[in-house]
Design an enzyme around this catalytic site. Structure first.
Site, PDB file in Angstrom:
ATOM      1  N   THR A 241      44.747  44.474  32.440  1.00 10.84           N
ATOM      2  CA  THR A 241      44.105  43.875  33.595  1.00 10.84           C
ATOM      3  C   THR A 241      45.050  42.816  34.148  1.00 10.84           C
ATOM      4  O   THR A 241      45.713  42.124  33.376  1.00 10.84           O
ATOM      5  CB  THR A 241      42.749  43.262  33.202  1.00 10.84           C
ATOM      6  OG1 THR A 241      42.207  42.607  34.325  1.00 10.84           O
ATOM      7  CG2 THR A 241      42.837  42.273  32.053  1.00 10.84           C
TER       8      THR A 241
ATOM      9  N   GLU B 239      37.486  44.137  30.964  1.00  9.88           N
ATOM     10  CA  GLU B 239      37.215  43.474  29.672  1.00  9.88           C
ATOM     11  C   GLU B 239      35.880  43.894  29.061  1.00  9.88           C
ATOM     12  O   GLU B 239      35.578  43.542  27.927  1.00  9.88           O
ATOM     13  CB  GLU B 239      37.192  41.949  29.869  1.00  9.88           C
ATOM     14  CG  GLU B 239      38.559  41.306  30.030  1.00  9.88           C
ATOM     15  CD  GLU B 239      38.998  41.208  31.480  1.00  9.88           C
ATOM     16  OE1 GLU B 239      38.473  41.985  32.311  1.00  9.88           O
ATOM     17  OE2 GLU B 239      39.863  40.366  31.777  1.00  9.88           O
TER      18      GLU B 239
ATOM     19  N   LYS C 247      41.366  41.533  46.109  1.00 13.29           N
ATOM     20  CA  LYS C 247      41.068  42.921  45.750  1.00 13.29           C
ATOM     21  C   LYS C 247      41.099  43.800  46.999  1.00 13.29           C
ATOM     22  O   LYS C 247      40.278  43.652  47.880  1.00 13.29           O
ATOM     23  CB  LYS C 247      39.710  43.007  45.069  1.00 13.29           C
ATOM     24  CG  LYS C 247      39.706  44.070  44.019  1.00 13.29           C
ATOM     25  CD  LYS C 247      38.543  43.905  43.091  1.00 13.29           C
ATOM     26  CE  LYS C 247      38.682  44.869  41.935  1.00 13.29           C
ATOM     27  NZ  LYS C 247      37.478  44.979  41.174  1.00 13.29           N
TER      28      LYS C 247
ATOM     29  N   TRP D 207      43.838  45.205  42.383  1.00 11.42           N
ATOM     30  CA  TRP D 207      44.081  43.766  42.365  1.00 11.42           C
ATOM     31  C   TRP D 207      45.414  43.432  43.018  1.00 11.42           C
ATOM     32  O   TRP D 207      46.390  44.116  42.820  1.00 11.42           O
ATOM     33  CB  TRP D 207      44.171  43.253  40.924  1.00 11.42           C
ATOM     34  CG  TRP D 207      42.904  43.222  40.165  1.00 11.42           C
ATOM     35  CD1 TRP D 207      42.610  43.964  39.066  1.00 11.42           C
ATOM     36  CD2 TRP D 207      41.771  42.384  40.399  1.00 11.42           C
ATOM     37  NE1 TRP D 207      41.360  43.637  38.619  1.00 11.42           N
ATOM     38  CE2 TRP D 207      40.830  42.676  39.415  1.00 11.42           C
ATOM     39  CE3 TRP D 207      41.476  41.413  41.372  1.00 11.42           C
ATOM     40  CZ2 TRP D 207      39.599  42.039  39.352  1.00 11.42           C
ATOM     41  CZ3 TRP D 207      40.248  40.789  41.316  1.00 11.42           C
ATOM     42  CH2 TRP D 207      39.323  41.102  40.318  1.00 11.42           C
TER      43      TRP D 207
HETATM   44  P1  AMP Z   1      38.217  44.916  37.129  1.00 13.61           P
HETATM   45  O1  AMP Z   1      38.463  44.426  35.767  1.00 13.61           O
HETATM   46  O2  AMP Z   1      39.441  45.281  37.884  1.00 13.61           O
HETATM   47  O3  AMP Z   1      37.206  45.988  37.146  1.00 13.61           O
HETATM   48  O4  AMP Z   1      37.589  43.717  37.988  1.00 13.61           O
HETATM   49  C1  AMP Z   1      36.448  43.053  37.567  1.00 13.61           C
HETATM   50  C2  AMP Z   1      36.010  42.114  38.641  1.00 13.61           C
HETATM   51  O5  AMP Z   1      35.665  42.812  39.841  1.00 13.61           O
HETATM   52  C3  AMP Z   1      34.748  41.352  38.274  1.00 13.61           C
HETATM   53  O6  AMP Z   1      35.020  40.247  37.458  1.00 13.61           O
HETATM   54  C4  AMP Z   1      34.229  40.969  39.655  1.00 13.61           C
HETATM   55  O7  AMP Z   1      34.887  39.820  40.160  1.00 13.61           O
HETATM   56  C5  AMP Z   1      34.631  42.147  40.517  1.00 13.61           C
HETATM   57  N1  AMP Z   1      33.485  43.066  40.674  1.00 13.61           N
HETATM   58  C6  AMP Z   1      33.240  44.197  40.011  1.00 13.61           C
HETATM   59  N2  AMP Z   1      32.118  44.785  40.457  1.00 13.61           N
HETATM   60  C7  AMP Z   1      31.627  43.990  41.433  1.00 13.61           C
HETATM   61  C8  AMP Z   1      30.484  44.032  42.294  1.00 13.61           C
HETATM   62  N3  AMP Z   1      29.630  45.046  42.273  1.00 13.61           N
HETATM   63  N4  AMP Z   1      30.310  43.016  43.162  1.00 13.61           N
HETATM   64  C9  AMP Z   1      31.181  41.988  43.235  1.00 13.61           C
HETATM   65  N5  AMP Z   1      32.277  41.895  42.465  1.00 13.61           N
HETATM   66  C10 AMP Z   1      32.506  42.872  41.576  1.00 13.61           C
END
Ligand code: AMP
Length: 534
Positions: free
Chosen positions: A175, A319, A427, A432
């Site tokens: 990540t 995570e 994002k 990212w």
């Molecule tokens: P990742 O590890 O790349 O999946 O990113 C995780 C992060 O994406 C989370 O900590 C949130 O900040 C954001 N995220 C994931 N799902 C949502 C959602 N439905 N609404 C808003 N933010 C989200």
């Protein structure tokens, strides 16, 4: 062990189909029985190549049945499946391949061009297996190349999965955080199995052998949302869209019979637009899982009202393997009006068994679940990270709580709403972009004294980066010059869309850039993304 999942699918759901758009082009079919057999052949081939328990195999591949064979064949040999995102900047790929100590790389033929320029900088890689047939092998100067299908054809299926403890590593996904290098999240056989059981539940993905699920979310994103484990565990069929993510291609694959699908909001914005323009309907689709970033209300409304397809808004993190919550309706919600239901669907819902959430203030005091008090969101559970790979300290506290970096409210029914991110990562289209990487690149320009990158809302990509710069007095480089300069340091799609000049960037009391104040300042100046200006 995850081998039990594919064993179950092959024994009790052998004929359930896996339909893929192959990397070679045509749409091809296989089934769980054949996927298991090929995974066994891969296990045998990897052992013959000298793979030992605990070795790491890097995999850079699109969503196809062949990739599923790898999902089971690699851990079946006792090795660890390290998913590689081809969209990472090459310095990051080099870092993660070396950090995880990948011994073998498995790569789709069209991604050889991504690996080729960096392979010399990955000295631990012994072989690169190109995931295709002999006649489709690309020409390459890389040494120690093997052809996947040729390798498997030499092996029979007379082998057992290599015995491992359920606590042993099964997969790794990196990540990228706000600071420093990407961090490795390790999934064990146990965490992946428990997570798949939890996500299959009726209030979650609600999978069954009668369903056909199409993960548009790549298997290299956040553990592939675990769909490669959840589907066979329930005997569901799968539709694998390959690398063509255009709405036309996705539509064609959905019409192969998908009843459930899953991806980030950007994918669905584009698909809805396509359906409208072409005046098309989706014949089989019943549910669409939308997560990774906040799902706009308009998307939920359009899917449900115009196409009769239920939206499941989801939140999760790499995570967390990744599922944290899904917005399915509890009895309290079922009785609400349609408008009120949509309000609920803007939240990300409630967690499955195995995930526990809490919100606190900065001092760690629990906050009320009143639906209005935002706080730091913490998570713990059977598939929630405790420590990053090779890190010397835990990230979870002594009670297993992990600070998600998100800010959220909880309502009295246990529905969670993300209100903000404490991170400043940008994002874009589900990927990212590190603001720090962009800032570092910008301030490398001799005429820039300070830079701050932030994400601004974008109709297609959710967010796009822009960069705010303070220039040396009397020396103001042109926007194009700044962007060209940044593009030398980051991947092309990460280059900001715009440059804003300021005399001064706001700072916090401790001298750090205050992005909250910066956003406010931009709002006051009436900043609009260039793409939205007609
Ligand atoms: P990742 O590890 O790349 O999946 O990113 C995780 C992060 O994406 C989370 O900590 C949130 O900040 C954001 N995220 C994931 N799902 C949502 C959602 N439905 N609404 C808003 N933010 C989200």
């Amino acid at each position: 062990m995850v081998g039990n999942i594919i064993d179950h699918a092959a024994r009790y759901h052998p004929r359930r189909e896996i339909i893929s758009r192959s990397v070679e082009g045509p749409i091809v079919k296989t089934n769980w029985s054949e996927v298991k057999n090929k995974s066994l052949q891969l296990t045998k081939a990897l052992l013959n190549l000298g793979i030992k328990a605990g070795d790491v195999v890097g995999v850079m591949a699109w969503n196809t049945a062949r990739h599923l064979e790898v999902v089971y064949g690699v851990p079946g040999s006792g090795a660890v499946n390290h998913t590689l995102n081809p969209r990472l900047f090459s310095e990051q790929l080099i870092y993660i391949i070396n950090h995880a100590e990948d011994k073998i790389l498995m790569v789709d033929p069209d991604l050889v061009s991504v690996i080729e320029p960096l392979i010399e900088k990955c000295p631990k890689v012994q072989n690169v297996i190109i995931m295709t047939e002999k006649r489709h092998m690309p020409s390459t100067d890389m040494k120690n190349i093997l052809c996947y299908e040729e390798l498997l054809a030499q092996e029979d299926i007379d082998i057992q999965w290599v015995k491992r403890s359920e606590h042993d590593a099964c997969g790794i996904c990196y990540t990228s955080g706000t600071t420093g290098n990407p961090k490795g999240v390790v999934y064990t056989h146990r965490s992946n199995t428990l997570h798949a059981l939890a996500s299959a539940a009726p209030d979650m993905l609600g999978l069954a052998s009668t369903e056909r699920i199409m993960p548009v979310v790549p298997l290299f994103h956040a553990n592939g949302w675990s769909i490669g484990y959840t589907a066979p565990l329930t005997g569901a069929s799968m539709i694998m869209p390959g690398r063509d993510m255009t709405p036309k291609a996705l539509y064609e694959m959905l019409e192969c019979g998908a009843t459930v699908t899953a991806a980030v909001p950007t994918v669905w914005l584009l698909l809805l637009d396509f359906l409208e323009k072409e005046n098309l309907k989706l014949t089989y689709l019943k549910r669409v899982v939308i997560g990774g970033s906040a799902c706009p209300r308009a998307v939920i409304e359009k899917f449900q009202r115009k196409y009769g397809i239920k939206v499941l808004h989801a939140w999760g993190m790499t995570e967390m393997s990744p599922l944290g919550t899904i917005c399915s309706f509890k009895p309290e919600v079922l009785t609400l009006s349609e408008e009120e239901k949509l309000n609920v669907q803007e939240t990300t819902g409630h967690p499955p068994f195995t995930v526990d959430l809490k919100i606190t203030d900065d001092q760690g005091n629990n906050l009320a679940w009143d639906g209005i008090s935002p706080g730091k969101l913490w998570a713990r559970g059977a598939a929630v990270v405790k420590r990053y790979l090779k890190s010397s300290s835990d990230i979870a506290d002594k009670d297993g709580w992990f600070d998600t970096g998100d800010v959220a409210t909880m309502d009295p029914n246990g529905y969670m709403r993300i209100t903000d991110r404490s991170k400043d990562v940008i994002k874009s289209g589900g990927e990212w972009i590190s603001s720090i990487d962009l800032e570092n690149a910008a301030v490398g320009h001799p005429d820039i004294t300070e830079a701050a990158a932030i994400g601004v809302a974008h109709p297609k990509w959710d967010e796009r980066p822009i960069v705010v710069v303070v220039c040396h007095r009397d020396k103001t480089p042109l926007k194009k010059e700044i962007l060209d300069f940044i593009s030398k340091h980051v991947a092309k799609w990460q280059v900001p869309d715009d440059v804003i000049y300021m005399d001064e960037i706001p700072h916090t009391a401790t001298g750090k850039i205050s992005k909250v104040d910066l956003r406010q300042k931009l709002l006051e100046t009436g900043y609009v993304h260039p793409d939205t200006v007609k």
